[in-house]
Motif scaffolding. Structure first.
Motif: not given
Length: 361
Positions: A344-361
């Motif tokens: 619950n401390e404040l940081e100046k930076n946020s580094c994130s990694v996201v991965t996703s699978l998407s499908a459509g028809f």
């Protein structure tokens, strides 16, 4: 329970459409669907498992979740078109939080009719995708997995009516809109005036697209009315079959208080470059900056307001023609600490990694 009933109703409508398909031409009715599942990890790993409040897509952390899933029925003839799409996912929870009841699950619902026999001139009314920006809620339509902060904090959808014209050669699109407000289905209680917008898109050839879009209106009750003026400008240039770039600039101004002649200004530039060595593989890099000193769109509670610089690198692999795997690494930096960590401390930076699978028809 409500979502289940909505989807049961949607399938009922789709079944009716399907039964009628033999009476109308089969090519006038199209059923489509889309779903995206994602996992994200933020280096700050906040205890709430929520990304910062200015993020509305892919905003859950350290868990597998559904960003957006919808099923859509589209009916179109020479003079009539109609769309109905019902959706669920964390995107819907975040972006439709102000809507009531079943309205929370309406991704799209519109009817349009052609008003000219010889020209491509239409009137459409209902809930439809926003006319602002080059990033859609549907991840497969974007160059990066996550949306820019500019896209996250401008309308994804809108409700109202529009008149639109496409030139005979397809190079010009022009439209004027009357809207219920800034990303709303229901107008704010106590607000008696509509909002307005325009869109002008020029596509001289397959390589270049230039777009100008605007919003003018008030998104508050009449008692505290603050007029908002917003403009979005972007260009897309396909250099060759491997390289392409997108550049955008948003600027907005809102009255400091009702009747004021002074305005709070915010602005945001974004630049994306994409490299596609093969049909299945692509890489995209994005840089962006968001400046909202007075907290019109993003409240920071700091001496400098909200000032953020972001970079991201995106990798796409098309496993099948309708199945896309995406991974993105992103870093956001602010002038003062705004990101909450596990302690619950404040940081100046946020580094994130996201991965996703998407499908459509």
């Amino acid at each position: 329970m409500i979502v289940q009933k909505i989807f049961q109703f949607a399938f009922f409508l789709i079944s009716l459409f399907a039964l009628k398909a033999q009476e109308i031409k089969l090519n006038t009715l199209k059923i489509s669907g889309f779903a995206e599942v994602y996992y994200q990890y933020d280096s700050n790993n906040p205890e709430s498992n929520m990304r910062p409040g200015f993020v509305y897509s892919h905003h859950r952390n350290n868990e597998v979740n559904i960003n957006l899933a919808f099923i859509k029925a589209n009916y179109e003839t020479e003079n009539l078109r109609a769309n109905l799409a019902l959706a669920t996912g964390t995107y819907m929870n975040a972006n439709y939080s102000e809507e009531q009841g079943v309205l929370k699950n309406i991704y799209e619902a519109s009817i349009g009719f052609k008003i000219s026999k010889n020209k491509n001139l239409w009137i459409d009314a209902g809930v439809f995708p926003s006319h602002i920006g080059f990033e859609s809620a549907v991840v497969k339509d974007n160059w990066t997995l996550t949306r820019s902060i500019a896209a996250e904090n401008s309308p994804y959808f809108e409700t109202g009516a529009k008149i639109s014209y496409t030139s005979d050669n397809g190079k010009w699109l022009m439209s004027g809109l009357i809207l219920n407000g800034w990303q709303r289905i229901q107008q704010v209680d106590g607000n008696s005036i509509p909002s307005f917008g325009h869109q002008l898109t020029y596509t001289p050839n397959e390589k270049l697209t230039i777009n100008s879009s605007s919003f003018v209106g008030n998104d508050k009750p009449d008692s505290i009315r603050q007029m908002r003026y917003f403009h979005n400008l972007y260009g897309i240039y396909n250099i060759n079959k491997n390289w392409a770039v997108r550049a955008g600039f948003d600027i907005g101004a809102e009255q400091k208080y009702k009747g004021s002649g002074s305005y709070n200004i915010w602005y945001t530039p974004v630049l994306i470059a994409k490299y596609s060595p093969t049909e299945k593989l692509s890489v995209a890099a994005r840089t962006e900056y968001y400046h909202d000193r007075n907290g019109v769109k993003i409240t920071a509670g700091t001496d400098y307001g909200f000032q953020m610089l972001g970079y991201s690198l995106n990798f796409d692999y098309r496993i099948l023609p309708n199945l896309l795997w995406r991974t993105e690494i992103k870093n956001l930096s602010t002038r003062e600490g705004l990101f909450i960590n596990r302690r619950n401390e404040l940081e100046k930076n946020s580094c994130s990694v996201v991965t996703s699978l998407s499908a459509g028809f």
